[in-house]
Scaffold this active site. Sequence first.
Site, PDB file in Angstrom:
ATOM      1  N   THR A   1       0.807  -1.219   0.000  1.00  0.00           N
ATOM      2  CA  THR A   1       0.000   0.000   0.000  1.00  0.00           C
ATOM      3  C   THR A   1       0.836   1.262   0.000  1.00  0.00           C
ATOM      4  O   THR A   1       0.354   2.330  -0.366  1.00  0.00           O
ATOM      5  CB  THR A   1      -0.854   0.042   1.268  1.00  0.00           C
TER       6      THR A   1
ATOM      7  N   ASN B   1       0.277  10.853   1.603  1.00  0.00           N
ATOM      8  CA  ASN B   1       1.094  10.756   0.398  1.00  0.00           C
ATOM      9  C   ASN B   1       0.167  10.589  -0.805  1.00  0.00           C
ATOM     10  O   ASN B   1      -0.400   9.513  -1.020  1.00  0.00           O
ATOM     11  CB  ASN B   1       2.037   9.556   0.527  1.00  0.00           C
TER      12      ASN B   1
ATOM     13  N   THR C   1       0.636   7.341  -3.162  1.00  0.00           N
ATOM     14  CA  THR C   1       0.185   6.030  -2.704  1.00  0.00           C
ATOM     15  C   THR C   1      -1.307   6.062  -2.385  1.00  0.00           C
ATOM     16  O   THR C   1      -1.996   5.059  -2.539  1.00  0.00           O
ATOM     17  CB  THR C   1       1.007   5.576  -1.487  1.00  0.00           C
TER      18      THR C   1
ATOM     19  N   GLN D   1      -4.199   3.543  -3.877  1.00  0.00           N
ATOM     20  CA  GLN D   1      -5.163   2.799  -3.052  1.00  0.00           C
ATOM     21  C   GLN D   1      -6.593   3.031  -3.530  1.00  0.00           C
ATOM     22  O   GLN D   1      -7.389   2.096  -3.625  1.00  0.00           O
ATOM     23  CB  GLN D   1      -5.059   3.238  -1.586  1.00  0.00           C
TER      24      GLN D   1
ATOM     25  N   LYS E   1      -8.152   9.235   7.954  1.00  0.00           N
ATOM     26  CA  LYS E   1      -9.287   8.326   8.139  1.00  0.00           C
ATOM     27  C   LYS E   1      -9.033   6.945   7.540  1.00  0.00           C
ATOM     28  O   LYS E   1      -9.770   6.012   7.810  1.00  0.00           O
ATOM     29  CB  LYS E   1     -10.532   8.921   7.471  1.00  0.00           C
ATOM     30  N   GLY E   2      -8.057   6.827   6.694  1.00  0.00           N
ATOM     31  CA  GLY E   2      -7.834   5.517   6.068  1.00  0.00           C
ATOM     32  C   GLY E   2      -8.475   5.468   4.705  1.00  0.00           C
ATOM     33  O   GLY E   2      -9.602   5.919   4.515  1.00  0.00           O
TER      34      GLY E   2
ATOM     35  N   GLU F   1     -10.063   1.045   1.879  1.00  0.00           N
ATOM     36  CA  GLU F   1     -11.305   0.358   1.540  1.00  0.00           C
ATOM     37  C   GLU F   1     -12.384   1.239   0.928  1.00  0.00           C
ATOM     38  O   GLU F   1     -13.214   0.765   0.151  1.00  0.00           O
ATOM     39  CB  GLU F   1     -11.813  -0.391   2.778  1.00  0.00           C
TER      40      GLU F   1
END
Lengths: 330, 702
Positions: free
Chosen positions: B463, B589, B592, B596, B659-660, B663
């Site tokens: 990732t 970043n 990346t 994702q 937050k990510g 997904e």
Amino acid sequence: MRAFRYHRPADVAEAVALLDADPEAAYLGGGTNLVDLMKLGVQRPGLLVDVTGLPLDTVEPGPDGGLRIGATVRNSDLAAHPLVRRDYPVLARALLDAASGQLRNMATTAGNLLQRTRCAYFQDTAKACNKREPGTGCAALHGQNRELAILGWSERCVATHPSDLAVALVALDAVVEVREPGGPRDVPLAELHRTPGDHPERETTLPRGALITAVRVPPLPFARRSTYLKVRDRAAFAFAVGSVAAALDLDGDVVRDVRLAYGAVAHQPWRAYRAEELLRGRPFTAELAAQAADAELAAARPLRHNGFKVPLIRNITVRALTGLAGSVRP
Amino acid sequence: MSAPPVGAVGREHPRLEGRDKVTGAARYAVEYPVENVTYGWAVPAAATRGRILRVDAAPALALPGVLDVLHHGNAPRLTPGVDADLFLLQEPAVHYRGQFVAVVVAETIEAAREAARLVRIDYDTEPHTTVLSEHHPGLYRPNKVNPSYPTDTEDGDFDGGFAAAEVRVDATYRTPAYHNNPMEPHATTARWRDGRLLVHDSNQGSTPVQATLAELFALPREAVRVVAEHVGGGFGSKGYAKAAVVLAALAARQVDRPVRLALTRQQLFGPIGYRAPTIQRVRLGADADGRIAAVCHDAISQTSTLTEFAEQAAVYTRSMYAGRHRRTTHRVVRLDVPTPFWMRAPGECPGAYALESAMDELATACGIDPVELRIRNDPAVDPEQGLPFTSRNLVACLRDGARRFGWADRDPTPGVRRDGRWLVGTGVAGASYPARARAAAAAATAAPDGTFEVRINATDIGTGARTALWQVAADALDVPVDRVAIRVGDSDLPAAGVAGGSMGTASWSWAVIRACEGLRDRLRQAPGGAVPADGLTVEVSTADEVRAQRPLPRYAYGAHFCEVRVDADTGEVRVPRLLGVFAAGRVVNPTTARSQLIGGMTMGMSMALHEEGLLDERYGDWVNHDLAMYHVSVCADVERIEAYWLPEEDPELNPAGVKGIGEIGIVGTAAAITNAVHHATGVRVRDLPVRLDKLLERPPTR
Ligand SMILES: Cc1cc2nc3c(=O)[nH]c(=O)nc-3n(C[C@H](O)[C@H](O)[C@H](O)COP(=O)(O)OP(=O)(O)OC[C@H]3O[C@@H](n4cnc5c(N)ncnc54)[C@H](O)[C@@H]3O)c2cc1C
Ligand code: SF4
């Protein structure tokens, strides 16, 4: 996987003699099909006779037009050949729509024609398959059979032949040049692959050990107006769920001659003779094309999951032929 | 827009290990040079349910180079009760087809593979059931759904509210089994020395793998070391110890030599988990203006007879859109199948396909634009919990996406746009994914030469996590990045959780920042700021801080737009354009992050159009178990994929403010595509994938 020996024969005669002498020997082309099946334990040769070093790797124009394609010519090279592109677009298209760039760089003409079915059960030694192990039954008949045959199948086997190239070649009346222990022989491609019948393990009419040395494509001027339409589940790198190879010769709007063959419908590349017959001598219309497809597909017996192939083949027949007819669109 | 970044965070940076990967220098689990190594090959059960009567290893052992054949009759013992799925080679029971029942160990990989074929196993089989159906008598209500959500929720009076609604949608959606299919299979090199176990393993978190191995082999944790420096993807399937590492460790102990064991592609279809198939009924009741009054989502999925895994498909509906009367339920059935497991956005992904499709059906039924419908139903507070969202930018994503996509003049009529042979349509869907964090430890060391090393057992599964943490560390230390080194992927490093649940960067950067802050404090206190010759190290854990987080609804949001073209003669679907706009906190970043998001969207497209585990109920396994038959989208399927994000500051998250993004990209994609397919053709595909035959054979549904 079984340990095997590997040999590069000096010439065709040695290759044929090696296979004649050793019932466990097999020819190795690009290996893109055979080696996979060896890893899966589906094929277990004890000796691989690598034919890619033999001088069978050229494409030559025939004396009277046409082409002679060496057995070890790579699919990529054949697709890129200027004569193929100019005179037989159906061939170039069929090749380029197959597999991936990397595979086409490895795959040979003969290996492509003799590649084995992609039936999932055939490739899994833990499942019943008459083709892999005669007498064990056909798991596909009542299993997952969406990809499999609608024409010419038997209760023993409902597999399809997966090659795109073979469909184009059978439409072009190609002839396979074979070297057998007894000497050379010509086999029309239309007679190379068998219907499954009671012996799906016998896939071709070639005797064991026969080496394909070349494929001859006879001259067919109107093949310059030819095409290959392949339908697949994703846009690239997938086998056909249905395909059509077509060439059309019009005199005004009357069909002077036509070639039509279907892929992914039967145990062999399926030459649509009945449809051709219906088309010849009649004024071309989309309706006529549809009727021709229907005539060919009248014999279709879809399996549980592949009824869609009937309308699909019909639709792409119409599209291919109307596309070739160009201005003759109704 | 937000201000340009001042430090490393927010700047594009290629992956630190990118060069090593493309040159082949990066080593994966079975690529480490190991002296005296042997090869293991797993043997799957050819029975679906029953018992092993007899294992005849003699023909396998007779093959030159074969060292041993492990099975339940002779394998080293594992601790019972740790994990039923991992209690391998311990008992004669067979719970599903493909369960690993033996391992061959040989001097070469070829000999191991050939010998595996020669192991003869006789079974006493029992009838099995492997097909999920809403009529299955075994359906039951689990006590919780993955990972620990309540099974059912109810608020208001759904039945009354639905009956009274002016416009009603009642539709059932089906998703098949999906198989994670990381590029690198589950693979392990295991060796024992002096009672200690060292494994190089392909996983998403070697801290939990270490813990599980320690329990299974009854060892203290310190006696187990798990290294996962480079991992070729996992998509959830490596989020926990899986069969390969257990089998390799068992085999290495048995033969007392190092063992390399990698699963085959075929073996990845089942025993390592998969996304459970679902059957989801969604009911929406609204007024004529599309304001939802009643919403109900009933989700059914399957689990195994070994372990309960309940896919939380209806959880998405609990917080996504407004509506006074609400109900969500989950039921599962135990089948003779391998245990399902996490796959990218478990729960949200199939759940959003159902709800976001139903929203599209509601928009059509009300005659309201589907973007507008979603905006109208954007709740002010979490509709179930009544709590304020820490930040919720779904509407902003929808508006920004609509503008970028050129949604404004869309004609809603389905099945009327034609471009030559193509039927053309556009679709939209919303998306959300929880923004969670879990405790982690990290250490930071200052060296006298002014450089720093930061250590944390994070896992970079491809990732770019390693690179992101390095950027975060440089800023937290307030030094240029070239003075910082980062180490991840080894259980000897400070313990951290899995790369999963989109909480990797949130959790790990939290610990990294605290360790770096602690180190800066120490440096300030050091006499003259001098670093002692052996360096200065601070190690921290965020356990207390994470536990003290306020219990507020935290989510990332997204809006997916797409154009599809459907071949009128063949039903083939192409995607000229896929566009996503996301609000996911700060982006560490952009390079990346974009990969994702685009990767998630690609996987969502693949789910919508191609992927499907084809079960053969007679055998009880998936027959299309390789990547030639199980189709994953290719570049040619889509012309353009665009991912954008909105600047978002949310002080209730974590120190890095992230937050990510692992997904959220997949969540709404499938619905956006099926909604566009409906717009193009008038055919509503309610059972994924949208295969060409479904478009050829079905009359338009309107
Ligand atoms: C993932 C994947 C996707 C693919 N997609 C497609 C597709 O879309 N369309 C398509 O048409 N094909 C497709 N292929 C198949 C590919 O085209 C064939 O594998 C290839 O053409 C086989 O050629 P080869 O030279 O590698 O044959 P090999 O694997 O070397 O041999 C195949 C067979 O032919 C025999 N053989 C080889 N040469 C000779 C000879 N001279 N005389 C007699 N026997 C010989 C071998 O003994 C063997 O039985 C795909 C393959 C893969 C793996
Ligand atoms: S269709 Fe043919 S190849 Fe497939 S399982 Fe049946 S016998 Fe075997």
